[in-house]
Design a protein around this motif. Structure first.
Motif, PDB file in Angstrom:
ATOM      1  N   ILE A  24      32.785  -9.711 -11.905  1.00 55.73           N
ATOM      2  CA  ILE A  24      33.264 -10.830 -11.099  1.00 55.73           C
ATOM      3  C   ILE A  24      34.340 -11.604 -11.857  1.00 55.73           C
ATOM      4  O   ILE A  24      35.460 -11.804 -11.365  1.00 55.73           O
ATOM      5  N   VAL A  25      34.006 -12.001 -13.081  1.00 54.42           N
ATOM      6  CA  VAL A  25      34.958 -12.809 -13.863  1.00 54.42           C
ATOM      7  C   VAL A  25      36.215 -11.995 -14.176  1.00 54.42           C
ATOM      8  O   VAL A  25      37.340 -12.495 -14.074  1.00 54.42           O
ATOM      9  N   ALA A  26      36.018 -10.731 -14.545  1.00 50.88           N
ATOM     10  CA  ALA A  26      37.168  -9.908 -14.913  1.00 50.88           C
ATOM     11  C   ALA A  26      38.097  -9.706 -13.719  1.00 50.88           C
ATOM     12  O   ALA A  26      39.322  -9.701 -13.864  1.00 50.88           O
ATOM     13  N   GLY A  27      37.526  -9.541 -12.541  1.00 48.04           N
ATOM     14  CA  GLY A  27      38.351  -9.397 -11.338  1.00 48.04           C
ATOM     15  C   GLY A  27      39.246 -10.617 -11.168  1.00 48.04           C
ATOM     16  O   GLY A  27      40.454 -10.504 -10.914  1.00 48.04           O
ATOM     17  N   LEU A  28      38.666 -11.786 -11.372  1.00 54.95           N
ATOM     18  CA  LEU A  28      39.435 -13.025 -11.230  1.00 54.95           C
ATOM     19  C   LEU A  28      40.509 -13.122 -12.316  1.00 54.95           C
ATOM     20  O   LEU A  28      41.643 -13.504 -12.049  1.00 54.95           O
ATOM     21  N   VAL A  32      35.672  -4.783  -5.475  1.00 59.39           N
ATOM     22  CA  VAL A  32      35.865  -3.344  -5.692  1.00 59.39           C
ATOM     23  C   VAL A  32      35.156  -2.905  -6.971  1.00 59.39           C
ATOM     24  O   VAL A  32      34.464  -1.888  -7.005  1.00 59.39           O
ATOM     25  N   ALA A  33      35.311  -3.708  -8.017  1.00 59.06           N
ATOM     26  CA  ALA A  33      34.698  -3.347  -9.291  1.00 59.06           C
ATOM     27  C   ALA A  33      33.174  -3.296  -9.164  1.00 59.06           C
ATOM     28  O   ALA A  33      32.513  -2.445  -9.764  1.00 59.06           O
ATOM     29  N   LEU A  34      32.617  -4.196  -8.351  1.00 62.76           N
ATOM     30  CA  LEU A  34      31.160  -4.196  -8.193  1.00 62.76           C
ATOM     31  C   LEU A  34      30.660  -2.890  -7.586  1.00 62.76           C
ATOM     32  O   LEU A  34      29.561  -2.431  -7.881  1.00 62.76           O
ATOM     33  N   GLY A  35      31.478  -2.288  -6.737  1.00 60.66           N
ATOM     34  CA  GLY A  35      31.114  -0.978  -6.190  1.00 60.66           C
ATOM     35  C   GLY A  35      30.889   0.033  -7.309  1.00 60.66           C
ATOM     36  O   GLY A  35      29.941   0.818  -7.287  1.00 60.66           O
ATOM     37  N   GLY A  69      33.167  -5.100 -18.690  1.00 57.46           N
ATOM     38  CA  GLY A  69      32.025  -4.291 -19.131  1.00 57.46           C
ATOM     39  C   GLY A  69      31.457  -3.595 -17.910  1.00 57.46           C
ATOM     40  O   GLY A  69      31.074  -4.256 -16.951  1.00 57.46           O
ATOM     41  N   ILE A  70      31.385  -2.268 -17.949  1.00 56.83           N
ATOM     42  CA  ILE A  70      31.106  -1.526 -16.713  1.00 56.83           C
ATOM     43  C   ILE A  70      29.685  -1.733 -16.207  1.00 56.83           C
ATOM     44  O   ILE A  70      29.370  -1.468 -15.064  1.00 56.83           O
ATOM     45  N   PHE A 124      30.616 -11.044  -0.073  1.00 50.85           N
ATOM     46  CA  PHE A 124      30.041  -9.761  -0.469  1.00 50.85           C
ATOM     47  C   PHE A 124      29.529  -9.791  -1.906  1.00 50.85           C
ATOM     48  O   PHE A 124      28.477  -9.243  -2.221  1.00 50.85           O
ATOM     49  N   VAL A 125      30.314 -10.422  -2.757  1.00 53.83           N
ATOM     50  CA  VAL A 125      29.912 -10.503  -4.161  1.00 53.83           C
ATOM     51  C   VAL A 125      28.574 -11.223  -4.275  1.00 53.83           C
ATOM     52  O   VAL A 125      27.655 -10.766  -4.955  1.00 53.83           O
TER      53      VAL A 125
END
Ligand SMILES: Nc1ncnc2c1ncn2[C@@H]1O[C@H](COP(=O)(O)OP(=O)(O)OP(=O)(O)O)[C@@H](O)[C@H]1O
Ligand SMILES: [Mg+2]
Lengths: 295, 281
Positions: free
Chosen positions: A241-245, A24-27, A233-234, A152-153
């Protein structure tokens, strides 16, 4: 010992769920890199995609519905880029941010008109027996969702780093005038990026929908992504990726160990607690683009 | 030879009101190398951006005149179309993609090309011109030194296989020795790669040493032009640009011309007077 196994189980669950946060964050990262705007409509796009999918499934079956939804999201993306963002080229980021708010309302409104306000279940027919790995239970649906999210990532990372459009996108993120001076077309890249963001929204909508059902609260996924973006970091792909985990694990551990002591509800604030820590100690996020300054 | 670039009577406004170019005409011959000289604010960059059509990104607009590339008007074209036709601009201040590696920067320069084998061989060619870049290909461009950044910016332009490079102020902020090195490479590029170059520069002495022909701009107009060797010898140009009549009270080129004319007038007057036999000095 039991605590240890419990902890490992929670960590794995956290990682699995976290992979969805990453996606989601990657979006958001995608759109932010292309146009320096926090796309508030990403959550609404997720909702819209999920609602369209569950609305179409009874009519045409899952696969056709999925394909049609991809088309619809592509249409939404092209519409958003043409009608809303193109006329605002060069406008203040705040103005564009408000435009994404507007887009969020348009999407939520039309979702209501087309599909009503009822929550829907979404059954993907995934196997449900838990997986047993070395004495540790792993939820099968979570595992499969995580695989999909990871897929997807990886696809997005490859897109960023291995394709011509991805290169153009990163060039635009750095200096859009210089990018134009080498023939990179802002508009073309933007349109493609919005389409990709739409597809990410669909994937997120599908995976979340299968977990918690499809309903309007889904558009709040934007709020879920916010701490992930602060931590990672936006502008950073590995950061997201790491932050999502990290957020996934923090939530699972928090809920599992601290939750029982305080009567639950820890999950929802964990992400923000971690984000707060990062704001205090690493305001650019884990991998936030360092400001390159030479002297 | 027929010009590869012909600019005729071009007027440019920013934001519809700020009149910056007031009728600029110039030409770059095929495979030629031409300088556009002038002080701060003369309109050099604006002229280049009018050609590449990057003006639009700054709300600038060509209100009058013609700009032809290989006999074809490029006034209404998108920047990307212009790049595809064979004009690449190296922006003032280099403007590398700081967070991309050197090699990614170069690859971005080939964006308008078909993405294939040519990119690889073009990369190797750029590295031959700029060995310093080859050693740093995996480094983020933001960490390059000023000279290396300028090299990367020129190399990036080469990757677009241009027929004409618009090179804006490559000497900016660089030590004289480095400027010399870069200008020599530019000269070699022009000679060996069949690419025409329009070079906007404040550093007239250096520019005149590598170009064939030069235009001098001031206040949005071309105020003087000529062969490089002639201009380099020209008294007024030397005086104004080579630091011999330094920045006392914003001396303008036109003012110097007027002074020169006035001085010449005085001399004539004196001559006539002395011819007339009276001598009051
Ligand atoms: N985007 C803009 N909007 C308004 N005015 C501008 C803009 N860009 C340039 N100008 C004005 O146009 C004039 C010419 O600017 P230009 O950048 O073309 O000069 P230049 O010869 O390249 O100068 P320099 O040597 O300092 O780079 C200047 O007076 C400048 O203030
Ligand atoms: Mg300039």
């Amino acid at each position: 010992m039991n605590d240890l196994i419990y902890g490992i189980e929670l960590t794995i669950t956290g990682l699995l769920i976290g992979s969805m946060y990453s996606m989601v964050a990657l979006g958001f990262v995608l759109i932010f890199k292309a146009s320096s705007v926090f796309n508030f409509a990403q959550g609404a796009m997720t909702l819209f995609a999920a609602l369209t999918l569950v609305g179409l499934i009874p009519m045409v079956g899952f696969w056709v519905a999925l394909l049609l939804t991809v088309g619809v999201m592509g249409g939404v993306a092209v519409f958003a880029e043409r009608a809303i963002f193109r006329p605002l080229v060069g406008a203040e980021p705040l103005v564009i941010f408000v435009a994404t708010l507007g887009l969020a309302f348009i999407l939520e409104g039309s979702a209501q008109i087309f599909w009503g306000t009822q929550p829907h279940g979404l059954k993907l027919g995934l196997p449900v027996e838990p997986l047993m790995i070395g004495g540790v239970f792993v939820s099968m649906p979570d595992f499969i969702s995580a695989l999909a999210a990871a897929f997807f990532v990886i696809l997005l990372v490859l897109f960023f780093h291995k394709t011509r459009i991805g290169l153009g996108l990163r060039a635009i993120a750095d200096d859009h005038v210089a990018a134009q001076s080498m023939g990179i077309q802002l508009r073309k890249v933007w349109t493609i990026v919005w389409v990709l963001a739409g597809i990410v929204a669909l994937a997120a909508g599908m995976l979340w929908g299968a977990r918690i059902g499809v309903h309007f609260a889904m558009s709040l996924i934007a709020l879920k992504a916010l701490p992930v973006l602060i931590i990672g970091g936006i502008e950073s792909i590995p950061g997201a990726i790491v932050a999502g985990l990290i957020v996934g694990v923090a939530e699972a551990l928090g809920e599992g160990f601290i939750g029982p002591l305080v009567g639950g509800g820890v999950q929802d604030i964990m992400a923000y607690l971690v984000a707060l820590l990062f704001l205090m100690f690493r305001p650019y996020g884990l991998f936030g683009e360092e400001m390159i300054e030479r002297v | 030879m027929a010009p590869v670039l012909r600019i005729e009577d071009v007027e440019v406004y920013y934001g519809g009101v700020i009149h910056v170019l007031k009728g600029v005409s110039l030409a770059v011959p095929e495979k030629g190398i031409v300088a556009l000289l002038g002080a701060n604010g003369a309109g050099k960059s604006t002229t280049l951006k009018a050609v590449s059509n990057l003006l639009r990104a700054e709300r600038g607009e060509v209100a009058r005149g013609t700009i032809e590339f290989l006999g074809r008007s490029v006034l209404k074209l998108d920047p990307a179309d212009i790049v595809r036709l064979g004009i690449v601009q190296v922006l003032e201040g280099r403007r590398l993609f700081e967070h991309l590696t050197v090699e990614e920067n170069l690859r971005a320069g080939a964006y308008a090309q078909t993405w294939g084998e040519t990119v690889k061989s073009d990369l190797e060619r750029v590295y031959e011109y700029f060995p310093a870049l080859a050693e740093r290909r995996e480094l983020k461009a933001g960490y390059l030194s000023g000279g290396e950044q300028q090299m990367a910016a020129i190399g990036r332009a080469m990757m677009g296989r241009p027929k004409l490079i618009l090179l804006d102020e490559p000497s900016m902020g660089l030590a004289p020795l480095l400027v010399k090195e870069i200008f020599q490479i530019v000269h070699r590029l022009n000679r060996d790669e069949d690419v025409a170059i329009l070079l906007a520069e404040q550093n007239a002495l250096m520019a005149l040493s590598i170009v064939q022909y030069a235009y001098v701009m001031e206040g949005g107009r071309v105020v003087s032009e000529g062969r490089a060797d002639a201009l380099a010898r020209d008294d007024t140009v030397r005086r104004f640009y080579l630091g011999m009549a330094d920045h006392e009270e914003h001396q303008s080129y036109r003012k110097i011309l007027e002074e020169k004319r006035a001085a010449a007038g005085m001399r004539n007057l004196r001559k006539r007077q002395s011819a007339g036999g009276s001598d009051d000095s």
